[in-house]
Design an enzyme around this catalytic site. Structure first.
Site: not given
Length: 1047
Positions: A462, A762, A766
């Site tokens: 990310d 997070d 996901d």
């Protein structure tokens, strides 16, 4: 400085710490105002006096002033959200042992819930409130824990030390040795009497128990370490409201009466009832097995069970039961945390152990056969040259005693040959690595992840919080196409709408303890940045805003829509307004109007839309995250269906640009990954221009990376065929505007190309990608509990550099295991060859049973402790990733162990045959002691060689590894004790200085041999693959020759 504080409230007086006398005085407003005026008048006189004194040249004195804090009743600690309950003194009106209340949520007792007056009645009964929560001081929390219990559950007791000893003694071959020891003890006492006959049997007993005890100590320590790490991973932080202030507390500190704030991805920490919220949905599959989400509301379904996961919406719940009073607590208390599943590396090592064990058993059988034949034919002789077996005087005792002694030696060979220290070495290095990784902010939840990180070839990461600092700040502000210098230049109606959009369309909160202290803002970094901007720049009053407007309906933000909406009703006029906030280009696409700084609404034409899109692009190119605000007046007054907020034909209010700087260490971390052969791919929901700018800043791409597919948007990748995706997936470095399913698809395609993939995540969405990846890494700060549960490693500081650290430790685990394998196989090969050759040629083994068990101890447990606890070196990240199916024993390891084993076999057999000639006067026992001593010291010196498989300098960093130096020192000290003190126990004889010097000299030669042999180059490709390829080429050439001849 003098300060007088007056707390003034309508109808009553409140003081922070009233004395008994003042608390009994009648309330006299006129008297208190008179006091206040007297203080103010006195301060004015002092100020005037100071001015006159300064004019007259008199020395100045420090100025004094009065600070008056005026509270309204809602700000005082008098009531709880209007419930009129004084929390400091209120008692519970529900009995702590009331079984119907305990089972309120567990048994879903709606009758009890209605009887208590719903959620508000339950809150009042527990001396709590929806807005203020509980008082929350230490005394109140302790009182609630005492009455209703703590949010913990009894865990099954871990294995005790004696259970580990028992498990160690359960080894089949150690049991056989114990039986042999019993027989040896019995025959020894019978033949030589109890005074001299007990030594051999008891020595074996002690040696076996020593091996078992050392192994048990090691396993017990590692078990305690794993339990501690497991407890740390269970310590979840929960957001609660106490004394009207939102704060984070440990899940173990949640008490009955707490108001818990829930958002997407959270795990419900205890049983409770729904207070308020919007679109709250939970996944109860962990409790009921049903995969469908359940909608929670105050009327039809108000119960929230501990352990369920929030999948959509947000809300507040009131805790009604904790710990063992919940179904989750009862279930978890019966589940043991012990993980008996072997890791992939342990499974491979078990296969290697089994193969070596078979060789050891075969050698032991041959040795037993040879020794038996030589013994009963009279070829085996004692130190005086007499035959050990008298063929003319054959008795049962003589035959049986001889067989037991030979069998005992054969079994000892098996014990030495089987490298049971290999699984122990894996456990040790994993435990050591896990402990050190926690210090470096990586919490390992699954053991296998430690090993797999060493093989990772691609990392999908990310952006926000991982590559950046996650410290958002608004740096640009636009109203329509205008960029005002400050909010003062913007029309008041527009500012009011922006305050509603920022202050009500949010999952964060603003808490202002009084009119003097700065506000406390909580929420995600983005929400905190927007709320801070609204409070500081727009002068937003969060409490006044909530009193003025009521939230009617909410559509929470998710990664698919990339925006959130809220419908609010004005308390004064009844007008209903829909507010939307989210990714700028997506909100702009749904707008048909826009407002300027003057407050006038204008049609959003083609030219104006192009200008606004250029504003968004300019922000994105400057690495800013662009957020848009838009609104729409609801025509039906909000009386229609609120299941969906209208998001068509919106009026754009403005944009804000949020800056989130890159972490300073991220560029070097990505550079380290590149050198290590690991491809870093950034997957983000940001605009493609923002993503490209951040990727350049971090070093993921350079200015020259203009090839097709390097930077791609999620919808483009999604629209490709599987074949096209596979063709381009290696080139992708940045995926912008991606959905969670895009990340999952990227991981699947990378795995299909043979990559070992690590993924950071997070959010709740996901979870599929985290589970699909070879290693899932969740964020410890911003990550949801669902993401953490789906991951293998939790990055506690959300930093990409920690991901690189985890990779380095993964490679270190594999490297440490290879070091130990090389060391142990050298000992195994040398011990087997020496004992077999000696048995065949002389009919005796040079090492006794106790000596072999001592060698086994230093080789297995002590060697594992010394070599499995090495820390990572910088050189580990300069090598390519370890292949998923790479052989455990590399060509370099074969080269090293072959050289060392050959040297040890040669020199020790020379001692066996010629030792008494070289050292004149040395008897057979002294010669055997020298063989034993030289053999052990060779292993000590070879431990240094094993520290580096390919580097010539084996002493680099050895001073920093205190464990290694300590183990070596202990081994040498115990060896001196074995030779010089425990002579009868170990079957040794004291050696002189010359003999000790010779043993040390023999052992020290292994260092130059180790250095010289590393000068011999070996191919990286395994030998068996090279041989197989040559055979294949040879067979192919022969077949082609045959075809040519036939033609």
């Amino acid at each position: 400085m003098e300060c007088a504080d007056y707390f003034i409230s309508s109808g009553r007086r409140c003081s922070p710490s009233p004395s008994p006398s003042t608390s009994r005085e009648p309330w006299r407003p006129e008297k208190q105002w008179r006091k206040a005026m007297n203080v103010i008048r006195g301060c004015h006189r002092l100020l005037r006096l100071s001015v006159l004194s300064a004019a007259a040249g008199i020395m100045r004195r420090s100025s004094s002033y009065v600070e008056i804090k005026v509270y309204d009743e809602g700000e005082l600690g008098v009531s709880s959200g209007g419930d009129g309950v004084d929390h400091d003194a209120a008692a519970f009106t529900v009995a702590a042992d009331d079984e119907s209340f305990k089972g309120l949520v567990k048994d879903k007792r709606e009758d009890c819930f209605r009887r208590l007056g719903g959620a508000a009645g339950v809150a009042a009964a527990l001396a709590s409130g929806a807005e203020r929560g509980i008082c929350g001081d230490d005394a109140d929390v302790a009182r609630r824990k005492k009455a209703f219990g703590s949010n913990t559950y009894p865990k099954p007791k871990p294995k005790s030390f004696f259970r580990h000893v028992w498990d160690a003694l359960a080894d089949v071959f150690l049991i056989v040795l114990l039986v042999c020891a019993v027989v040896s003890l019995a025959f020894g006492i019978k033949e030589h009497g109890i005074k001299d006959g007990w030594y051999d049997g008891v020595s074996i007993f002690l040696a076996v128990f020593l091996v078992a005890a050392v192994s048990a100590v090691s396993n017990h320590r590692q078990g305690k370490r794993f339990d501690k790490l497991a407890r740390e991973s269970e310590n979840i932080m929960v957001s609660v409201v106490r004394a009207a202030r939102r704060q984070e507390v440990s899940i173990f500190d949640v008490v009955v009466g707490d108001v818990v704030v829930l958002k997407i991805g959270d795990v419900v920490p205890a049983d409770g009832v729904f207070l308020d919220g919007h679109a709250l949905q939970v996944d109860e599959s962990s409790m009921t097995g049903e995969p469908h989400p359940v909608e929670i509301d105050a009327v039809k379904s108000p119960f929230l069970a501990s352990g369920v996961k929030v999948v959509d919406g947000y809300g507040k719940m009131l805790v009604t039961a904790v710990g063992m009073d919940t179904a989750w607590g009862e279930m978890m208390s019966s589940i043991t945390r012990e993980n008996t599943d072997p890791t992939p590396l342990q499974e491979r090592l078990e296969g290697l152990t089994s193969s070596i064990g078979k060789v050891g058993i075969a050698v032991a059988v041959l040795v037993f056969a040879v020794l038996t034949a030589r013994h009963f034919t009279g070829s085996t002789r004692d130190e005086q040259g007499n035959a050990l077996f008298d063929k003319r005087n054959v008795t049962f005792n003589a035959v049986f005693s001889g067989l037991v002694g030979i069998f005992q030696q054969a079994v000892t060979i098996i014990v030495v040959a089987i490298p049971e220290g290999l699984p122990l070495a894996v456990t040790l290095t994993l435990a050591f690595s896990m402990k050190r990784m926690v210090r470096e902010n990586a919490l390992v939840r699954r053991l296998s992840a430690c090993e797999t990180m060493g093989s990772v070839t691609a990392i999908c990461t990310d952006k926000t919080g991982t590559l950046t600092l996650n410290q958002m700040k608004v740096t640009e502000f636009w109203v329509g196409a205008d960029r005002p210098r400050s909010a003062a230049a913007v029309n008041g109606a527009v500012v009011s709408l922006l305050c509603q959009g920022a202050g009500l369309n949010t999952t964060g909160s603003v808490y202002k303890p009084d009119n003097v202290s700065p506000p406390e803002i909580t929420g995600s970094p983005t929400e905190k940045a927007l709320l801070s901007w609204a409070v500081e720049e727009l002068a937003m009053d969060a409490n006044a805003l909530k009193r003025k407007c009521k939230v009617v309906h909410v559509e929470a933000f998710n990664s698919d829509k990339k925006r959130s909406g809220v419908m609010v009703r004005d308390a004064a006029t009844g007008a209903v307004t829909a507010h939307w906030k989210g990714a700028a280009e997506m909100v702009l696409a749904r707008c048909s109007m826009y407002v300027g700084a003057d407050g006038a609404a204008r049609e959003l034409g083609v030219e104006q839309r192009r200008k606004l899109e250029q504003v968004i692009n300019d922000m994105a190119a400057a690495s800013l995250r662009c957020i848009a605000f838009a609104y729409k007046q609801v025509v039906d007054g909000g009386d229609g269906d609120h299941s969906k907020i209208d998001d068509e034909g919106l009026t754009l209010l403005g944009f804000v640009g949020l800056k989130d700087p890159c972490r300073p260490e991220v560029k070097s971390a990505i550079e380290a990954c590149t050198k290590a052969g690991i491809a870093v791919k950034m997957v983000t929901g940001d605009n493609v221009l923002t993503a490209r700018a951040i990727a350049k800043e971090c070093g993921i791409i350079s200015s020259n990376d203009n090839a097709a597919g390097v930077v791609i948007e999620g919808h483009e990748f999604r629209a490709m065929s599987p074949e096209e995706q596979l063709a381009i997936v290696d080139n992708i470095r940045v995926m912008a505007r991606s959905l969670p399913l895009d990340k999952l698809l990227l991981v699947q395609r990378l795995k299909q190309k043979g990559h070992v993939v690590a993924v950071t995540g997070d959010g709740t969405n996901d979870a599929p990608a985290l589970k699909e990846a070879d290693v899932g890494l969740s964020m410890g700060v911003q990550g949801t509990e669902v993401a953490k549960e789906s991951s293998d490693i939790v990055i506690l500081n959300d930093n990409f550099d920690t991901v690189v650290t985890a990779t380095r430790w993964g490679r270190c685990v594999y490297n440490n295991i290879q070091k130990f394998i090389q060391f142990q196989l050298t000992v195994n090969v040398a011990a087997l060859v020496i004992n077999f050759v000696s048995a065949v040629t002389t009919g005796k083994m040079p090492l006794t049973t106790v000596q072999l068990l001592w060698v086994n101890l230093i080789m297995d447990t002590m060697g594992a402790l010394a070599l499995a606890t090495d820390t990572p070196t910088k050189g580990l990240m300069r090598r390519p990733p370890i292949g998923r199916t790479a052989p455990l024993i590399s060509n370099a390891m074969w080269r090293n162990l072959a050289a060392q084993a050959a040297y040890q076999v040669a020199v020790l057999l020379a001692l066996q045959y010629r030792g008494r000639d070289v050292f004149a006067g040395a008897g057979e026992r002294a010669n055997g002691t020298m063989i034993f001593n030289a053999f052990v010291l060779c292993q000590v010196f070879n431990e240094f060689n094993a520290r580096e498989i390919e580097k010539k300098n084996v002493f680099a960093g050895v001073v920093r590894n205190r464990m290694f130096l300590g183990i070596v020192a202990v081994t040498v000290a115990l060896q001196v004790v074995m030779v010089e003190v425990l002579t009868r126990f170990a079957g040794t004889e004291r050696l002189g200085w010359v003999q000790w010097g010779a043993c040390i000299g023999i052992a020290a030669v292994s260092w130059p041999i180790g250095w010289a042999v590393k000068c011999i180059p070996v191919p990286d490709r395994p030998f068996h693959e090279i041989i197989t390829a040559r055979r294949r080429r040879r067979s192919t050439s022969e077949s082609s020759t045959t075809v040519h001849i036939s033609h």
